[in-house]
Every structure is written in C-alpha cells, then in structure tokens.
Scaffold this motif. Structure first.
Motif, PDB file in Angstrom:
ATOM      1  N   ALA A   1     -56.154 -91.844  -1.032  1.00  0.00           N
ATOM      2  CA  ALA A   1     -55.144 -91.373  -0.082  1.00  0.00           C
ATOM      3  C   ALA A   1     -54.909 -89.877  -0.187  1.00  0.00           C
ATOM      4  CB  ALA A   1     -53.830 -92.128  -0.332  1.00  0.00           C
ATOM      5  N   VAL A   2     -55.596 -89.204  -1.090  1.00  0.00           N
ATOM      6  CA  VAL A   2     -55.448 -87.760  -1.249  1.00  0.00           C
ATOM      7  C   VAL A   2     -56.078 -87.054  -0.049  1.00  0.00           C
ATOM      8  CG1 VAL A   2     -56.053 -85.761  -2.664  1.00  0.00           C
ATOM      9  CG2 VAL A   2     -55.447 -87.923  -3.760  1.00  0.00           C
TER      10      VAL A   2
ATOM     11  N   TYR B   1     -46.416 -88.389   3.881  1.00  0.00           N
ATOM     12  CA  TYR B   1     -47.396 -88.488   4.962  1.00  0.00           C
ATOM     13  C   TYR B   1     -48.628 -87.617   4.729  1.00  0.00           C
ATOM     14  CZ  TYR B   1     -45.721 -84.019   6.955  1.00  0.00           C
ATOM     15  OH  TYR B   1     -45.401 -82.710   7.160  1.00  0.00           O
ATOM     16  N   LYS B   2     -48.573 -86.723   3.743  1.00  0.00           N
ATOM     17  CA  LYS B   2     -49.739 -85.928   3.375  1.00  0.00           C
ATOM     18  C   LYS B   2     -49.666 -85.618   1.894  1.00  0.00           C
ATOM     19  CE  LYS B   2     -52.666 -82.546   5.658  1.00  0.00           C
ATOM     20  NZ  LYS B   2     -52.747 -81.485   6.693  1.00  0.00           N
ATOM     21  N   ILE B   3     -50.815 -85.698   1.219  1.00  0.00           N
ATOM     22  CA  ILE B   3     -50.827 -85.550  -0.236  1.00  0.00           C
ATOM     23  C   ILE B   3     -51.874 -84.518  -0.650  1.00  0.00           C
ATOM     24  CG2 ILE B   3     -51.188 -86.716  -2.447  1.00  0.00           C
ATOM     25  CD1 ILE B   3     -50.342 -89.320  -0.967  1.00  0.00           C
ATOM     26  N   PHE B   4     -51.416 -83.500  -1.370  1.00  0.00           N
ATOM     27  CA  PHE B   4     -52.304 -82.481  -1.934  1.00  0.00           C
ATOM     28  C   PHE B   4     -52.292 -82.611  -3.454  1.00  0.00           C
ATOM     29  CE2 PHE B   4     -51.220 -80.848   2.172  1.00  0.00           C
ATOM     30  CZ  PHE B   4     -52.295 -80.075   2.582  1.00  0.00           C
ATOM     31  N   VAL B   5     -53.430 -82.315  -4.071  1.00  0.00           N
ATOM     32  CA  VAL B   5     -53.525 -82.235  -5.528  1.00  0.00           C
ATOM     33  C   VAL B   5     -54.004 -80.828  -5.867  1.00  0.00           C
ATOM     34  CG1 VAL B   5     -54.627 -83.106  -7.620  1.00  0.00           C
ATOM     35  CG2 VAL B   5     -54.007 -84.696  -5.783  1.00  0.00           C
ATOM     36  N   MET B   6     -53.261 -80.138  -6.738  1.00  0.00           N
ATOM     37  CA  MET B   6     -53.611 -78.766  -7.091  1.00  0.00           C
ATOM     38  C   MET B   6     -53.678 -78.620  -8.606  1.00  0.00           C
ATOM     39  SD  MET B   6     -51.421 -76.608  -4.295  1.00  0.00           S
ATOM     40  CE  MET B   6     -52.740 -75.424  -4.119  1.00  0.00           C
TER      41      MET B   6
ATOM     42  N   LEU C   1     -47.241 -92.517  -3.928  1.00  0.00           N
ATOM     43  CA  LEU C   1     -46.525 -91.593  -3.046  1.00  0.00           C
ATOM     44  C   LEU C   1     -46.676 -92.006  -1.582  1.00  0.00           C
ATOM     45  CD1 LEU C   1     -47.546 -88.255  -4.794  1.00  0.00           C
ATOM     46  CD2 LEU C   1     -45.274 -89.286  -4.788  1.00  0.00           C
ATOM     47  N   LYS C   2     -47.854 -92.529  -1.243  1.00  0.00           N
ATOM     48  CA  LYS C   2     -48.062 -93.003   0.120  1.00  0.00           C
ATOM     49  C   LYS C   2     -47.147 -94.187   0.430  1.00  0.00           C
ATOM     50  CE  LYS C   2     -50.962 -91.703   3.444  1.00  0.00           C
ATOM     51  NZ  LYS C   2     -51.178 -90.298   3.833  1.00  0.00           N
ATOM     52  N   GLU C   3     -47.013 -95.071  -0.563  1.00  0.00           N
ATOM     53  CA  GLU C   3     -46.115 -96.214  -0.392  1.00  0.00           C
ATOM     54  C   GLU C   3     -44.660 -95.775  -0.238  1.00  0.00           C
ATOM     55  OE1 GLU C   3     -46.735 -98.692  -3.743  1.00  0.00           O
ATOM     56  OE2 GLU C   3     -48.788 -99.262  -3.182  1.00  0.00           O
ATOM     57  N   ARG C   4     -44.305 -94.658  -0.894  1.00  0.00           N
ATOM     58  CA  ARG C   4     -42.927 -94.172  -0.828  1.00  0.00           C
ATOM     59  C   ARG C   4     -42.649 -93.331   0.417  1.00  0.00           C
ATOM     60  NH1 ARG C   4     -43.267 -97.212  -4.621  1.00  0.00           N
ATOM     61  NH2 ARG C   4     -42.044 -97.171  -6.562  1.00  0.00           N
ATOM     62  N   GLY C   5     -43.645 -93.174   1.267  1.00  0.00           N
ATOM     63  CA  GLY C   5     -43.412 -92.516   2.543  1.00  0.00           C
ATOM     64  C   GLY C   5     -43.966 -91.115   2.706  1.00  0.00           C
TER      65      GLY C   5
ATOM     66  N   ARG D   1     -42.348 -86.531   3.792  1.00  0.00           N
ATOM     67  CA  ARG D   1     -42.632 -85.182   3.313  1.00  0.00           C
ATOM     68  C   ARG D   1     -44.088 -85.039   2.873  1.00  0.00           C
ATOM     69  NH1 ARG D   1     -37.523 -82.915  -0.210  1.00  0.00           N
ATOM     70  NH2 ARG D   1     -35.877 -83.371   1.305  1.00  0.00           N
ATOM     71  N   ILE D   2     -44.476 -83.787   2.669  1.00  0.00           N
ATOM     72  CA  ILE D   2     -45.781 -83.490   2.075  1.00  0.00           C
ATOM     73  C   ILE D   2     -45.619 -83.510   0.566  1.00  0.00           C
ATOM     74  CG2 ILE D   2     -47.613 -81.774   1.856  1.00  0.00           C
ATOM     75  CD1 ILE D   2     -46.726 -80.658   4.579  1.00  0.00           C
ATOM     76  N   ALA D   3     -46.446 -84.268  -0.132  1.00  0.00           N
ATOM     77  CA  ALA D   3     -46.392 -84.338  -1.595  1.00  0.00           C
ATOM     78  C   ALA D   3     -47.501 -83.461  -2.182  1.00  0.00           C
ATOM     79  CB  ALA D   3     -46.559 -85.779  -2.061  1.00  0.00           C
ATOM     80  N   ILE D   4     -47.106 -82.551  -3.061  1.00  0.00           N
ATOM     81  CA  ILE D   4     -48.061 -81.656  -3.714  1.00  0.00           C
ATOM     82  C   ILE D   4     -48.020 -81.935  -5.214  1.00  0.00           C
ATOM     83  CG2 ILE D   4     -48.768 -79.276  -4.101  1.00  0.00           C
ATOM     84  CD1 ILE D   4     -47.260 -78.492  -1.570  1.00  0.00           C
ATOM     85  N   ILE D   5     -49.054 -82.600  -5.719  1.00  0.00           N
ATOM     86  CA  ILE D   5     -49.150 -82.910  -7.148  1.00  0.00           C
ATOM     87  C   ILE D   5     -49.784 -81.721  -7.859  1.00  0.00           C
ATOM     88  CG2 ILE D   5     -50.043 -84.528  -8.862  1.00  0.00           C
ATOM     89  CD1 ILE D   5     -50.368 -86.578  -6.617  1.00  0.00           C
TER      90      ILE D   5
END
Length: 383
Positions: free
Chosen positions: A328-329, A305-310, A299-303, A277-281
């Motif tokens: 990895a962000v 595939y894309k990470i956003f920080v807002m 989160l990358k280790e947990r699978g 999934r896409i993770a949005i922090i």
C-alpha cells in the motif's frame, strides 16, 4: 676595516639557474589543490557518488585500481603521488558489505604507507552500525570496525545519520555525523503538493524522536504505531540474560532476587489521527521492508489515503522492491548514500534524493580548516 658591500637579494642568486622542468613542476604544485579524492569501490555502480562529489568540488577523481584477484583477495594500487596531501576516500557500501570494508581498509593502509598527510574516510552509510550493542554471547562489531579503520590509517571520518549516535564514541579520531533530514524535508515541501494535510508517522516507539523532529519542523501532526506487530532491537536478548537458566541449578539460600516480569505487547494501535490524511513514515534505514509494509497496511485501514516512506539509507535488501511494489506504499524516498539503481528499475515507487552537496562541502571545509558548524545549523541531538 672597510665594510662588505651587501648585494641585493636578486643579484646574490642571479647566477643560480633552475634545472630544466623545475619551473613547470613548481607551477603545477602551486596549482594543485593539496588534496585528492579517491573511490575505494571496485564496482562501477558504487563510484557514481564519488564522481558527483568530485564534479561539485571541481577536481578529478584520484587514479587508483581496486579489483578482486582470481582467488578472491582484494588488491589496491595507487597510481599517483599522495605524499603530504589530504586524502579523502569515498566508500559507498553495496550489498557485498565485507568486500567493501576490505577495499576501504586496504586503500587506507596503502595511502598511509605512501606518506599521505591525512586520510579521511567519507562513508555515507557506516556498515555494521546495527551491531553497536551487546547481544547474547555476541560482540559489538561496530567497535571492532572502528578500531580496524584507525589501525589502517584513517584520521577522520565523514558519515551520515549513524544508526546510533553513540557509535561516535567507538572512534579514537574525529567523526562528523552529518544529517540528511534537511534534504528530505525539502523533498516533502517541494514534491508532496498537499503536505500540509500530512501527518508524520513513527512505525515504532523507537523511531518517535526522529518523527517528532520532522513533525515539529514541518508544523505537522505526529502518529506512532505501537503493538505486538512491531519487533524492536530492545526486545532482543543481550548479554545480561547470559548464562541461560539451567534446571536444578544451585541457588544461594540467602539470595532472593526479584523476578523480572515478561513483556507483553498490547494489540496493534495507532496513537494519533491519520484518517483522511497523507501518512509519511520516517526512519534512518530501510533494509527489510516487511515492517514498513505492515505499517502501511495499518495506516490504510485507519483511513490514510496516501502513504510515503522516507529514510536516509535505502539498503532495500532481498525482495524489497517486489514487496514495495505490491504494498500500500505509494512512494519510497531515500538518499544516494547507498547505490540502489537496480532496485529502482525493479520498482518505480523508489525515488532518490541527492546528498552529494553536503558531502562535498564537508570535504572542502575539512581540507581548508574551516568550521563545520555551518553544516549543523539548527541540528539538535534528536535529529
């Protein structure tokens, strides 16, 4: 007795002639909007938000001079009359926080002594908001700043996403705490194509309420990072631990208080499914980005595939741009409550959301005496 003949209103004053230039002056005053918008910043980068707001309002930025003397003192000069008008001071906070605070205080006092009717501070990011709780042998600096602003002459404040909502209680005048979440939610829906496959992440249990609000509004899942890698404000010592323990201290024989057990954090865990999934922090402030970088790695280790920080306020201090670029962000999204153009040049992952629209509307409504409820539609305590 014969009655006196009452002359028409026009004929009574027909022999009076207005002084030269008075008609022009009255016309000019009638055309005036009754309020002025000033910028209290001495640096050009910090006046961009003020210029954007005045363009939306259709007014000119107030004429003033804010600069630093050779000895480091701040000087403010108001270059036009403000008597009897509503004055809005827009103050964005750069890296030099203390200079910005002094500029705001001195300008507010200068406007007060110039007989401005109301002085409203537009402070999108309120400084010292993290120092709003008692620490060990410390002080609540945020309350001190609130008292200083009131003493300088401010009568109202417009701000955005206070770090702690209880800060509003430090002020003796009204505070409008606007929210940036509608703009950030709109960004998610419009700029993240596959956002339906996303999960909202709180990087610590403290941020869970904010993350839950985002998740419920977007109809998405929620995940919380919890464990020993996180260091929260609640873990810091406060005044209740003072004075420190002293060896061989005399204890009253009849006093036996229960011993508070020491905290022990569990191993780092992610509560919730982020795999594929896409993770949005989401958070309110991005300053020291190390905790966000660590969360992104987990989160990358947990699978994910894309990470956003807002976040609302992008302070991005120290080496934040470099750390974000090497992490990895995938993208950091912040609003323009704090100027960060230099950081954007150093890191293309940083994106900006403009919130000048809601600030300009707040200014218009306050000046016209209109309700502010429209700006808080569907806003809850947890937002």
């Amino acid at each position: 007795m014969p009655r006196k003949l009452l002359l028409p209103y026009k004929s009574v004053f027909s022999h009076f002639r207005a002084p030269r230039g008075l008609h022009d002056s009255l016309a000019m005053n009638a055309a005036k909007s009754g309020y002025r918008v000033f910028s209290a910043n001495s640096t050009a980068a910090c006046t961009e938000l003020a210029k954007t707001i005045t363009e939306r309002l259709g007014v000119e930025l107030g004429k003033s001079a804010v600069y630093q003397e050779t000895n480091g003192e701040t000087r403010v000069e108001i270059k036009e009359s403000v008597r009897g008008q509503d004055i809005f001071i827009i103050q964005t906070i750069p890296r030099d926080v203390n200079t910005a605070v002094m500029e705001l205080l001195i300008m507010a006092y200068a406007l007060k002594t110039s007989c401005a009717r109301n002085i409203i501070g537009v402070i999108p990011y309120f400084p010292y908001s993290k120092q709003s709780k008692m620490r060990k042998r410390g002080s609540i600096v945020c309350k001190l700043l609130a008292s200083m602003l009131a003493k300088a002459g401010l009568t109202h404040i417009i701000t955005m996403d206070l770090h702690q909502k209880e800060i509003q209680g430090f002020f003796s005048f009204p505070v409008d705490n606007l929210r940036a979440s509608p703009f950030l939610l709109q960004y998610i829906q419009e700029e993240i194509p596959d956002y339906r496959n996303a999960v909202i992440v709180a990087k610590s249990p403290d941020a869970a309420k904010r993350a839950q609000s985002y998740a419920e509004r977007l109809r998405l899942g929620l995940a919380v990072i919890h464990g020993e890698a996180q260091c929260t404000e609640q873990d810091m010592d406060d005044g209740r631990h003072s004075p420190p323990t002293v060896k061989n201290a005399t204890v009253h024989s009849g006093l036996e208080l229960p011993l508070m057990m020491a905290k022990e954090k569990p191993p780092i865990t992610v509560v919730g499914d982020v795999g594929g999934r896409i993770a949005i922090i989401v958070d309110d402030i991005i300053d020291d980005v190390e905790s966000f970088v660590a969360a992104a790695e987990i989160l990358k280790e947990r699978g994910a595939y894309k990470i956003f920080v807002m976040a609302t306020h992008g302070l991005l201090s120290a080496d934040a741009p470099r750390l974000i670029e090497e992490s990895a962000v995938d993208e950091v999204v912040v609003t323009n409550t704090v100027p960060h153009e230099v950081q954007k040049l150093q890191c293309p992952k940083i994106k900006t959301v403009d919130i000048s629209l809601i600030l300009s509307e707040a200014i218009r409504r306050i000046h016209n005496g209109e309700s502010m409820a429209y700006l808080f539609r569907n806003i809850t305590v947890d937002d």
